[in-house]
Design a protein around this motif. Structure first.
Motif, mmCIF file in Angstrom:
data_model
loop_
_atom_site.group_PDB
_atom_site.id
_atom_site.type_symbol
_atom_site.label_atom_id
_atom_site.label_comp_id
_atom_site.label_asym_id
_atom_site.label_seq_id
_atom_site.Cartn_x
_atom_site.Cartn_y
_atom_site.Cartn_z
ATOM 1 N N VAL A 223 0.841 -1.197 0.000
ATOM 2 C CA VAL A 223 0.000 0.000 0.000
ATOM 3 C C VAL A 223 0.875 1.246 0.000
ATOM 4 C CG1 VAL A 223 -1.705 1.324 1.314
ATOM 5 C CG2 VAL A 223 -1.949 -1.148 1.086
ATOM 6 N N PHE A 224 1.933 1.241 0.806
ATOM 7 C CA PHE A 224 2.816 2.408 0.838
ATOM 8 C C PHE A 224 3.463 2.625 -0.522
ATOM 9 C CE2 PHE A 224 7.043 4.265 1.344
ATOM 10 C CZ PHE A 224 6.670 5.516 1.814
ATOM 11 N N ARG A 225 3.961 1.559 -1.130
ATOM 12 C CA ARG A 225 4.589 1.681 -2.451
ATOM 13 C C ARG A 225 3.607 2.250 -3.474
ATOM 14 N NH1 ARG A 225 9.874 2.053 -3.484
ATOM 15 N NH2 ARG A 225 11.010 0.593 -2.219
ATOM 16 N N ARG A 226 2.361 1.786 -3.428
ATOM 17 C CA ARG A 226 1.362 2.285 -4.373
ATOM 18 C C ARG A 226 1.063 3.761 -4.096
ATOM 19 N NH1 ARG A 226 -2.302 -1.330 -3.632
ATOM 20 N NH2 ARG A 226 -3.600 -0.199 -2.168
ATOM 21 N N ARG A 227 0.963 4.127 -2.834
ATOM 22 C CA ARG A 227 0.656 5.508 -2.470
ATOM 23 C C ARG A 227 1.786 6.474 -2.803
ATOM 24 N NH1 ARG A 227 -3.993 7.955 -2.100
ATOM 25 N NH2 ARG A 227 -5.446 6.287 -1.825
ATOM 26 N N VAL A 228 3.024 6.056 -2.573
ATOM 27 C CA VAL A 228 4.147 6.961 -2.820
ATOM 28 C C VAL A 228 4.445 7.065 -4.313
ATOM 29 C CG1 VAL A 228 6.146 5.423 -2.671
ATOM 30 C CG2 VAL A 228 6.317 7.730 -1.773
ATOM 31 N N GLY A 229 3.996 6.079 -5.081
ATOM 32 C CA GLY A 229 4.198 6.120 -6.526
ATOM 33 C C GLY A 229 5.643 5.852 -6.889
ATOM 34 N N ASP A 230 6.130 6.585 -7.867
ATOM 35 C CA ASP A 230 7.505 6.372 -8.332
ATOM 36 C C ASP A 230 8.512 7.204 -7.555
ATOM 37 O OD1 ASP A 230 6.906 8.859 -9.254
ATOM 38 O OD2 ASP A 230 7.333 8.461 -11.360
ATOM 39 N N GLY A 231 8.090 7.874 -6.515
ATOM 40 C CA GLY A 231 9.008 8.665 -5.700
ATOM 41 C C GLY A 231 9.146 10.100 -6.173
ATOM 42 N N THR A 232 8.447 10.448 -7.262
ATOM 43 C CA THR A 232 8.464 11.822 -7.732
ATOM 44 C C THR A 232 7.781 12.695 -6.681
ATOM 45 O OG1 THR A 232 8.268 11.029 -9.997
ATOM 46 C CG2 THR A 232 7.789 13.350 -9.613
ATOM 47 N N PRO A 233 8.470 13.720 -6.221
ATOM 48 C CA PRO A 233 7.887 14.543 -5.142
ATOM 49 C C PRO A 233 6.548 15.151 -5.530
ATOM 50 C CG PRO A 233 10.206 15.039 -5.412
ATOM 51 C CD PRO A 233 9.824 14.146 -6.552
ATOM 52 N N ARG A 234 5.543 14.814 -4.765
ATOM 53 C CA ARG A 234 4.212 15.393 -4.898
ATOM 54 C C ARG A 234 3.845 15.954 -3.538
ATOM 55 N NH1 ARG A 234 0.253 13.701 -8.511
ATOM 56 N NH2 ARG A 234 -0.843 15.341 -7.387
ATOM 57 N N GLU A 235 4.376 17.128 -3.242
ATOM 58 C CA GLU A 235 4.151 17.723 -1.925
ATOM 59 C C GLU A 235 2.680 18.019 -1.678
ATOM 60 O OE1 GLU A 235 6.176 17.875 0.590
ATOM 61 O OE2 GLU A 235 7.935 17.236 -0.529
ATOM 62 N N ASP A 236 1.920 18.249 -2.740
ATOM 63 C CA ASP A 236 0.493 18.467 -2.547
ATOM 64 C C ASP A 236 -0.170 17.223 -1.964
ATOM 65 O OD1 ASP A 236 1.013 17.130 -4.965
ATOM 66 O OD2 ASP A 236 -0.860 17.823 -5.870
#
Length: 168
Positions: free
Chosen positions: A17-30
């Motif tokens: 779940v964490f991997r899916r939520r964080v995505g590819d690690g591209t910063p999405r501060e929003d």
């Protein structure tokens, strides 16, 4: 998946779940800020029964207690948690972490959000039962759940970017 479904799924498979939520690690501060503010709002809501009990027992003004708690959880704690998430990345980097400051912060914010239901239970126990062994046990459970999620998420965050095999 929705955030609530992912929170429930995180109790079964937190890494995925964490991997899916964080995505590819591209910063999405929003996205990180939204998760953090939702988590802080839930923890603030968890304080309401305890504060209502305190106001009733001591005669203090409930609005003043709620205002101070609102200030703490929605304005001060996000700043503290941003700093804590960045510090955790620095420490992880020293011991060989390969992640980014964004993924380390997101690991902390997601852990707080996933542990929020247990904090809500703690608030109910504090409001309806009051101080005692039950409150201490539920508080300990909430702390353990948060620390467990944070350690799992931080470990995943510091493994580095996800490598995908793209079929061509």
């Amino acid at each position: 998946m929705s955030v609530l479904q992912d929170m429930v799924s995180a109790y079964r498979s937190p890494r995925a779940v964490f991997r899916r939520r964080v995505g590819d690690g591209t910063p999405r501060e929003d996205r990180a800020l939204a998760v953090l503010m939702f988590a802080c709002a839930l923890v603030f809501a968890a304080q309401m029964p305890r504060l209502a009990r305190q106001a009733h027992e001591t005669g203090e003004e409930l609005n003043m207690l709620l205002g101070a708690t609102l200030l703490g959880w929605l304005f001060i704690m996000p700043l503290v948690l941003y700093a804590l998430g960045t510090i955790s990345h620095v420490i992880a980097r020293i011991v060989g972490g390969k992640g980014s400051p964004y993924t380390a912060r997101f690991a902390l914010f997601w852990a707080l959000l996933c542990a929020a239901p247990v904090w809500l239970l703690w608030g109910l126990v504090a409001g309806f039962i009051g101080p005692g062994v039950q409150l201490s046990l539920v508080g300990l459970l909430a702390l353990v759940v948060f620390l467990l999620f944070w350690s799992i998420n931080l470990r995943e965050a510091e493994r580095g970017p996800v490598e995908t095999n793209k079929a061509e």
